[in-house]
Scaffold this motif. Structure first.
Motif, mmCIF file in Angstrom:
data_model
loop_
_atom_site.group_PDB
_atom_site.id
_atom_site.type_symbol
_atom_site.label_atom_id
_atom_site.label_comp_id
_atom_site.label_asym_id
_atom_site.label_seq_id
_atom_site.Cartn_x
_atom_site.Cartn_y
_atom_site.Cartn_z
ATOM 1 N N SER A 38 3.566 -14.805 -5.910
ATOM 2 C CA SER A 38 4.771 -15.018 -6.717
ATOM 3 C C SER A 38 5.447 -13.706 -7.114
ATOM 4 N N ALA A 39 4.694 -12.595 -7.126
ATOM 5 C CA ALA A 39 5.260 -11.300 -7.515
ATOM 6 C C ALA A 39 5.804 -10.513 -6.330
ATOM 7 N N GLY A 40 5.563 -11.005 -5.100
ATOM 8 C CA GLY A 40 6.017 -10.283 -3.913
ATOM 9 C C GLY A 40 4.869 -10.005 -2.972
ATOM 10 N N TYR A 41 5.048 -9.021 -2.124
ATOM 11 C CA TYR A 41 4.021 -8.662 -1.158
ATOM 12 C C TYR A 41 2.911 -7.861 -1.839
ATOM 13 N N VAL A 42 1.686 -8.019 -1.315
ATOM 14 C CA VAL A 42 0.523 -7.341 -1.887
ATOM 15 C C VAL A 42 -0.214 -6.626 -0.758
ATOM 16 N N VAL A 43 -0.350 -5.314 -0.868
ATOM 17 C CA VAL A 43 -1.056 -4.516 0.131
ATOM 18 C C VAL A 43 -2.541 -4.522 -0.207
ATOM 19 N N LEU A 44 -3.373 -4.910 0.758
ATOM 20 C CA LEU A 44 -4.793 -5.123 0.508
ATOM 21 C C LEU A 44 -5.700 -4.061 1.127
ATOM 22 N N SER A 45 -5.357 -3.552 2.300
ATOM 23 C CA SER A 45 -6.255 -2.638 3.003
ATOM 24 C C SER A 45 -6.011 -1.191 2.584
ATOM 25 N N TYR A 46 -7.029 -0.370 2.751
ATOM 26 C CA TYR A 46 -6.931 1.044 2.389
ATOM 27 C C TYR A 46 -5.884 1.743 3.246
ATOM 28 N N LEU A 48 -3.282 0.652 4.963
ATOM 29 C CA LEU A 48 -1.897 0.270 4.692
ATOM 30 C C LEU A 48 -1.473 0.732 3.299
ATOM 31 N N ALA A 49 -2.399 0.704 2.339
ATOM 32 C CA ALA A 49 -2.093 1.170 0.989
ATOM 33 C C ALA A 49 -1.718 2.647 1.002
ATOM 34 N N ALA A 50 -2.524 3.465 1.684
ATOM 35 C CA ALA A 50 -2.226 4.895 1.763
ATOM 36 C C ALA A 50 -0.890 5.129 2.455
ATOM 37 N N ARG A 51 -0.616 4.340 3.459
ATOM 38 C CA ARG A 51 0.650 4.477 4.199
ATOM 39 C C ARG A 51 1.844 4.165 3.298
ATOM 40 N N VAL A 52 1.773 3.085 2.545
ATOM 41 C CA VAL A 52 2.886 2.707 1.662
ATOM 42 C C VAL A 52 3.075 3.752 0.563
ATOM 43 N N LEU A 53 1.984 4.210 -0.036
ATOM 44 C CA LEU A 53 2.090 5.168 -1.132
ATOM 45 C C LEU A 53 2.658 6.516 -0.681
ATOM 46 N N ARG A 54 2.504 6.826 0.604
ATOM 47 C CA ARG A 54 3.011 8.099 1.120
ATOM 48 C C ARG A 54 4.407 7.979 1.736
ATOM 49 N N ASP A 55 4.930 6.772 1.798
ATOM 50 C CA ASP A 55 6.211 6.513 2.465
ATOM 51 C C ASP A 55 7.337 6.554 1.435
ATOM 52 N N SER A 56 8.221 7.536 1.554
ATOM 53 C CA SER A 56 9.300 7.711 0.582
ATOM 54 C C SER A 56 10.322 6.581 0.618
ATOM 55 N N ARG A 57 10.238 5.714 1.613
ATOM 56 C CA ARG A 57 11.163 4.575 1.653
ATOM 57 C C ARG A 57 10.776 3.501 0.634
ATOM 58 N N PHE A 58 9.587 3.612 0.074
ATOM 59 C CA PHE A 58 9.170 2.725 -1.011
ATOM 60 C C PHE A 58 9.308 3.501 -2.317
ATOM 61 N N ARG A 59 10.227 3.099 -3.181
ATOM 62 C CA ARG A 59 10.430 3.823 -4.430
ATOM 63 C C ARG A 59 9.628 3.195 -5.560
ATOM 64 N N ASN A 60 9.432 3.984 -6.606
ATOM 65 C CA ASN A 60 8.686 3.524 -7.770
ATOM 66 C C ASN A 60 9.391 2.347 -8.440
ATOM 67 N N ALA A 61 8.607 1.394 -8.917
ATOM 68 C CA ALA A 61 9.173 0.185 -9.535
ATOM 69 C C ALA A 61 9.226 0.273 -11.064
ATOM 70 N N ALA A 62 8.949 1.473 -11.620
ATOM 71 C CA ALA A 62 8.850 1.587 -13.080
ATOM 72 C C ALA A 62 10.153 1.219 -13.783
ATOM 73 N N LEU A 63 11.297 1.622 -13.231
ATOM 74 C CA LEU A 63 12.568 1.301 -13.875
ATOM 75 C C LEU A 63 12.836 -0.191 -13.816
ATOM 76 N N VAL A 308 0.746 -2.447 -4.348
ATOM 77 C CA VAL A 308 -0.440 -1.888 -3.706
ATOM 78 C C VAL A 308 -1.650 -2.203 -4.588
ATOM 79 N N ALA A 309 -2.562 -3.008 -4.059
ATOM 80 C CA ALA A 309 -3.759 -3.415 -4.810
ATOM 81 C C ALA A 309 -4.819 -2.327 -4.667
ATOM 82 N N ILE A 310 -4.829 -1.409 -5.624
ATOM 83 C CA ILE A 310 -5.793 -0.306 -5.589
ATOM 84 C C ILE A 310 -7.221 -0.838 -5.621
ATOM 85 N N TRP A 311 -7.449 -1.875 -6.423
ATOM 86 C CA TRP A 311 -8.798 -2.434 -6.526
ATOM 87 C C TRP A 311 -9.288 -2.959 -5.180
#
Length: 396
Positions: A38-46, A48-63, A308-311
């Motif tokens: 319901s919240a959107g896509y969830v990255v599960l694997s290590y 893919l997680a590292a890839r998304v976190l290093r990809d500047s095309r994904f911006r921070n969702a804090a705002l 990105v599901a760090i856990w």
């Protein structure tokens, strides 16, 4: 977990912010490194997680998270919009550079002696059952902030409270919006008063004095000075205090591991990394796709939330052999607890040193300590591991 169809793809259903414990332990589900809920896509694997976190095309969702609380204008919204979290490219590097320079390895290592003094002060005379999270883990990062910022030690309770209240955003409880706004207003006033006192008394060698000098040299605007200092304070305490508590809880409950640490202090850094891998406080790191992006055959539309599901990444069996076991000699042990890439946590080295010194102090002064289970509650809520209560029987 069922499957949810997204066009031609069938992705496992994952609710990253569920209040219930996660039934999935880690890594891909049925070979799928990506889930959907319901919240959107969830990255599960290590990987893919590292890839998304290093990809500047994904911006921070804090705002966006702040705006979901109804905070869409005003000083608090402007702070977040202009903060180092939201900046990208050269602007991000420019805003990150002053804090990164100050928080270099030499500064972090010199903190060890300060930490030992703080621990000696906090824990002097303690014995028997103590509420370890509130009595020890909570004050430490706030005291360290005061040392780094050149603030009076007496300000530590205020610092801890401001960090906890501002970062209540991560709870995603929108009813907290008035409290969060009030906390930021209080934080801004506190920092402005602290700036004024420093300028009146003479700038020193502390972090806030360093930032003020950067502003006076024209490297930061007055607004950027306040934003940098605000980001430093809000992140200073609450997450680190929970990670300290989680680390102590994990180590004291594993008596074999604890015995080995007591007998060989050189194992402490590895023990801290492994504890943060298994029980990461920041369970979810949220990003937003700035364009349509293909992730392993699934096209993420522009503007879509990706969590990105760090856990999950930290317990991915494709990356970590026997991921559920506590292994003091694990090779290539680089969990994503502090994120990675350009937006990796600036304070991660400091946080590790804080945890290491707490563990070292316990192993040295209270080597026979145990967790009091019936007075302790540790849980995974909304993807985050947190300490609701932690009682430790301090035994010499």
């Amino acid at each position: 977990m069922g499957a949810i169809s997204r066009g031609s793809d069938a992705l496992p259903a994952v609710e990253p912010f569920s209040a219930e414990p996660q039934p999935h332990m880690g890594g891909a589900i049925e070979g799928k490194p990506l889930g959907f809920g319901s919240a959107g896509y969830v990255v599960l694997s290590y990987a893919l997680a590292a890839r998304v976190l290093r990809d500047s095309r994904f911006r921070n969702a804090a705002l966006d998270l702040m705006e979901q609380f109804g905070i869409t204008a005003g000083p608090v919204h402007e702070f977040r919009a202009r903060s180092v979290l939201m900046a990208e490219g050269p602007q991000h590097m420019r805003l990150r550079a002053p804090l990164a320079r100050f928080m270099g390895p030499n500064t972090v290592e010199t903190i060890r002696d300060v930490l030992r003094d703080i621990l000696g002060d906090i824990m002097h005379g303690m014995s028997g059952q103590v509420p370890f999270h509130t009595a020890v883990a909570d004050p430490i990062p706030a005291r360290i902030y005061c040392h780094l910022a050149g603030a009076p030690t007496s300000d530590a309770p205020k610092v801890a409270s401001l960090s906890a209240r501002t970062l209540s955003l991560l709870s995603r409880d929108r009813s907290l919006a008035p409290m969060i706004l009030a906390a930021y207003d209080e934080l801004f006033d506190y920092l402005r008063n602290l700036f004024a006192r420093k300028k009146a008394d003479g700038l020193g060698s502390d972090m806030l004095s360093f930032l003020i000098k950067e502003q006076e040299a024209g490297k930061l605007s007055p607004e950027e000075l306040l934003n940098e200092a605000t980001a430093m304070l809000e992140a200073s305490s609450v997450n680190t205090s929970h990670q300290i508590g989680l680390t102590v809880w994990a180590l004291l409950r594993n008596r074999d591991i604890w015995s080995r640490i007591r007998n060989d202090a050189s194992l402490i850094p590895a023990a801290v990394v492994e504890a943060t891998r298994l029980f990461p406080r920041p369970g979810i790191v949220s990003r937003i796709a700035t364009e349509s992006i293909d992730l392993d055959g699934t096209v993420i539309p522009q503007g879509t939330d990706v969590h990105v599901a760090i856990w999950s990444a930290n317990r991915d069996p494709e990356r970590f052999e026997r991921p559920g076991e506590f292994d003091l000699h694990r090779e290539r042990n680089q969990p994503l607890t502090f994120s990675t890439g350009a937006h990796g946590c600036l304070g991660q080295s400091l946080a590790r040193v804080e945890m290491e010194e707490v563990v070292r102090y316990l192993a040295t002064h209270y080597p026979n300590s145990v967790v009091v289970d019936d007075a302790t509650e540790v849980a995974q809520v909304g993807g985050r591991w947190l300490v609701k209560s932690l009682a430790v029987d301090l035994r010499k």
